[in-house]
Scaffold this motif. Sequence first.
Motif, PDB file in Angstrom:
ATOM      1  N   UNK A  36      37.454  32.421  29.540  1.00 22.20           N
ATOM      2  CA  UNK A  36      37.913  32.384  28.148  1.00 22.20           C
ATOM      3  C   UNK A  36      36.771  32.736  27.199  1.00 22.20           C
ATOM      4  N   UNK A  37      35.569  32.219  27.477  1.00 21.56           N
ATOM      5  CA  UNK A  37      34.409  32.557  26.653  1.00 21.56           C
ATOM      6  C   UNK A  37      34.060  34.041  26.803  1.00 21.56           C
ATOM      7  N   UNK A  38      34.133  34.552  28.023  1.00 20.66           N
ATOM      8  CA  UNK A  38      33.823  35.971  28.243  1.00 20.66           C
ATOM      9  C   UNK A  38      34.770  36.866  27.454  1.00 20.66           C
ATOM     10  N   UNK A  39      36.043  36.518  27.427  1.00 23.54           N
ATOM     11  CA  UNK A  39      37.010  37.337  26.709  1.00 23.54           C
ATOM     12  C   UNK A  39      36.710  37.364  25.214  1.00 23.54           C
ATOM     13  N   UNK A  40      36.351  36.212  24.654  1.00 21.89           N
ATOM     14  CA  UNK A  40      36.031  36.148  23.227  1.00 21.89           C
ATOM     15  C   UNK A  40      34.766  36.933  22.913  1.00 21.89           C
ATOM     16  N   UNK A  41      33.752  36.817  23.758  1.00 26.49           N
ATOM     17  CA  UNK A  41      32.497  37.549  23.550  1.00 26.49           C
ATOM     18  C   UNK A  41      32.736  39.050  23.660  1.00 26.49           C
TER      19      UNK A  41
ATOM     20  N   UNK B  45      35.378  46.212  30.462  1.00 23.45           N
ATOM     21  CA  UNK B  45      35.456  45.061  29.568  1.00 23.45           C
ATOM     22  C   UNK B  45      36.400  44.038  30.181  1.00 23.45           C
ATOM     23  N   UNK B  46      36.359  42.825  29.646  1.00 25.96           N
ATOM     24  CA  UNK B  46      37.147  41.736  30.225  1.00 25.96           C
ATOM     25  C   UNK B  46      38.643  41.983  30.090  1.00 25.96           C
TER      26      UNK B  46
ATOM     27  N   UNK C 255      44.033  47.856  41.642  1.00 29.05           N
ATOM     28  CA  UNK C 255      42.666  47.737  42.145  1.00 29.05           C
ATOM     29  C   UNK C 255      41.678  48.668  41.446  1.00 29.05           C
ATOM     30  N   UNK C 256      42.080  49.909  41.193  1.00 32.73           N
ATOM     31  CA  UNK C 256      41.177  50.856  40.539  1.00 32.73           C
ATOM     32  C   UNK C 256      40.834  50.372  39.123  1.00 32.73           C
ATOM     33  N   UNK C 257      41.828  49.867  38.410  1.00 30.19           N
ATOM     34  CA  UNK C 257      41.588  49.377  37.062  1.00 30.19           C
ATOM     35  C   UNK C 257      40.612  48.214  37.029  1.00 30.19           C
ATOM     36  N   UNK C 258      40.675  47.351  38.056  1.00 26.69           N
ATOM     37  CA  UNK C 258      39.775  46.201  38.126  1.00 26.69           C
ATOM     38  C   UNK C 258      38.366  46.626  38.506  1.00 26.69           C
ATOM     39  N   UNK C 259      38.250  47.435  39.547  1.00 21.82           N
ATOM     40  CA  UNK C 259      36.927  47.793  40.055  1.00 21.82           C
ATOM     41  C   UNK C 259      36.173  48.732  39.124  1.00 21.82           C
ATOM     42  N   UNK C 260      36.850  49.360  38.179  1.00 21.73           N
ATOM     43  CA  UNK C 260      36.174  50.247  37.222  1.00 21.73           C
ATOM     44  C   UNK C 260      36.229  49.702  35.797  1.00 21.73           C
ATOM     45  N   UNK C 261      36.644  48.438  35.637  1.00 19.82           N
ATOM     46  CA  UNK C 261      36.808  47.859  34.300  1.00 19.82           C
ATOM     47  C   UNK C 261      35.466  47.794  33.566  1.00 19.82           C
TER      48      UNK C 261
ATOM     49  N   UNK D  30      29.027  52.684  27.822  1.00 26.01           N
ATOM     50  CA  UNK D  30      30.034  52.496  28.868  1.00 26.01           C
ATOM     51  C   UNK D  30      29.393  51.988  30.162  1.00 26.01           C
ATOM     52  N   UNK D  31      28.236  52.567  30.521  1.00 28.13           N
ATOM     53  CA  UNK D  31      27.552  52.153  31.751  1.00 28.13           C
ATOM     54  C   UNK D  31      27.113  50.693  31.660  1.00 28.13           C
ATOM     55  N   UNK D  32      26.512  50.325  30.531  1.00 25.18           N
ATOM     56  CA  UNK D  32      26.060  48.946  30.367  1.00 25.18           C
ATOM     57  C   UNK D  32      27.257  47.986  30.316  1.00 25.18           C
ATOM     58  N   UNK D  33      28.364  48.417  29.700  1.00 21.33           N
ATOM     59  CA  UNK D  33      29.556  47.580  29.649  1.00 21.33           C
ATOM     60  C   UNK D  33      30.120  47.359  31.048  1.00 21.33           C
ATOM     61  N   UNK D  34      30.110  48.409  31.854  1.00 17.10           N
ATOM     62  CA  UNK D  34      30.616  48.289  33.225  1.00 17.10           C
ATOM     63  C   UNK D  34      29.770  47.309  34.034  1.00 17.10           C
ATOM     64  N   UNK D  35      28.460  47.461  33.967  1.00 14.75           N
ATOM     65  CA  UNK D  35      27.567  46.572  34.719  1.00 14.75           C
ATOM     66  C   UNK D  35      27.720  45.134  34.242  1.00 14.75           C
ATOM     67  N   UNK D  36      27.760  44.946  32.920  1.00 11.37           N
ATOM     68  CA  UNK D  36      27.890  43.594  32.370  1.00 11.37           C
ATOM     69  C   UNK D  36      29.213  42.956  32.786  1.00 11.37           C
TER      70      UNK D  36
END
Length: 515
Positions: free
Chosen positions: A348-353, A287-288, A279-285, A381-387
């Motif tokens: 699948x598109x999100x992972x490639x992007x 990137x895809x 759960x921690x890994x998902x909620x703080x991820x 990192x902050x923008x990646x987390x939000x995105x």
Amino acid sequence: MLPSINLPFIKLAASLGASVDELKLIASFLFSYPLAAVLKRLPDNKPWQKNAFSIAVSLFYLVGLFDLWAGLRTVLISSAGAYLIASKVAGPWMPWLGFVFLMGHMSVSHIYRQFVNDPSLVDITGLLDFAGYVLFFPSLFAGPAFDYVDYRQWIEATMFDVPPGTDPAHYPKTRKKRKIPRSGTPAAIKAVIGLFWILAFLQFSSWYNASLVLGDSYMQHGFLRRVWLLEALGLTTRMKYYGVWALTEGACILSGMGYKGINPKTGKIDWNRLQNVNPWGIETAQNSRAYLENWNMNTNNWLRYYMYLRVTPKGKKPGFRASLATFVTSAFWHGFYPGYYLSFVLAAFLQTIAKNFRRHVRPFFLTTDGQQPTKYKVYYDLMSYIATQTAFCFTTAPFVLLTLPDSILVWARVYFYTVIGVILSTAFFASPGKLWLIKRLKARNQSAVPKAQKEKIHQQQLLGLPEDPGADIGEVVAEIKSEVEARQRRGSKIEMPTAEEMRKIIGEKTGKKLD
């Protein structure tokens, strides 16, 4: 179904506001703890007793608790077909034949549910062992998934063999003559964690549910508030899975199946062989990849080894087609509701992007050697987390809503923001903009390379060697390691190549002859 077994669940459901079947499912997870304790205490030298006990408990769950005679028939057809294919069919077509049979049979079940009810190299030698594997009660209803070879190692107790050279002080503590180490404490911890998530889900689901985002009141909020409520719906849905998987993992740990070996750093036993979610890994991820790797981890491993890598041509790196085939297979496994396909195809598109951003944008926020973050990395990192979080709460909404009209309605209510982002990002990385980023990064890195280092690189190139031989060889080693791990998971006998064979392999992969 056993007579009157429903009565306590009906009374409890009326007081809690939950369904009878949901309470039965949670009860089966909790029943599995004392039953797993009994299973572990059966003699190690009599594996048939463990198989028979596991089968008996699973049959009680299926027909005694849930009255699932049709479900038992489905399990028998799938497992009997898989057993016959694995034991009788030889050659490279065996895994594909098994895949088509199992997916085809499962598709019939999904169609009935939706529209009526709204090469393995493992030696399959014992029918009782295989039946015990199929009907392993701690993971019968919700997983976690594991390979048949793991079950064989557990039932034969070879899983618990101590590696040579292990400090006797670090030997696992066991009772009497059993080889299975004590596991009551880690199992109890998982049980407490699982119950916490289940209780949290029961509370949060009364606030955040599908009717909230489908109702008229949802549109009374501003755009950012609607996105936040969509994220809250996703988190609430995940709580259910966090709880269920923690409970089933705990039962597997108590039976001994969760044993992963002795940690060489701590000298203690790791019980996370069948950890299915972080759960921690998902909620703080950020990137895809981090998001997906921490979700349904054992099924993801199966998809990686038996679909993602298998559909990739030999000598090639997995790309978008491999990702799409893997996600579509996962959607196909879940059923035929359109929501599954909307979620998995968009993922699948999100992972490639995300790969493109990590490869071509992230390096600008690292030092020129790529080893240390710059002072601006925290903003990336902050923008990646939000995105990542906002993209996935949008992407997974159809997984919860299931139907096409509801999914499109909710997506439209937040202006298809992730779909628009995917289109713009895909267009950019398919345009000259990608080359522009590559040139800018190359110019940035070259301007920071000292003159002496430039001369050294130039000399290497004149000698006909690659600019980064370590990276090339590293890729080869990683590829060989991945293949070895895949074969180990299938129970294959691994023979390490000789030094001459290793030089030949590396030479073929890098295009350079090694003397």
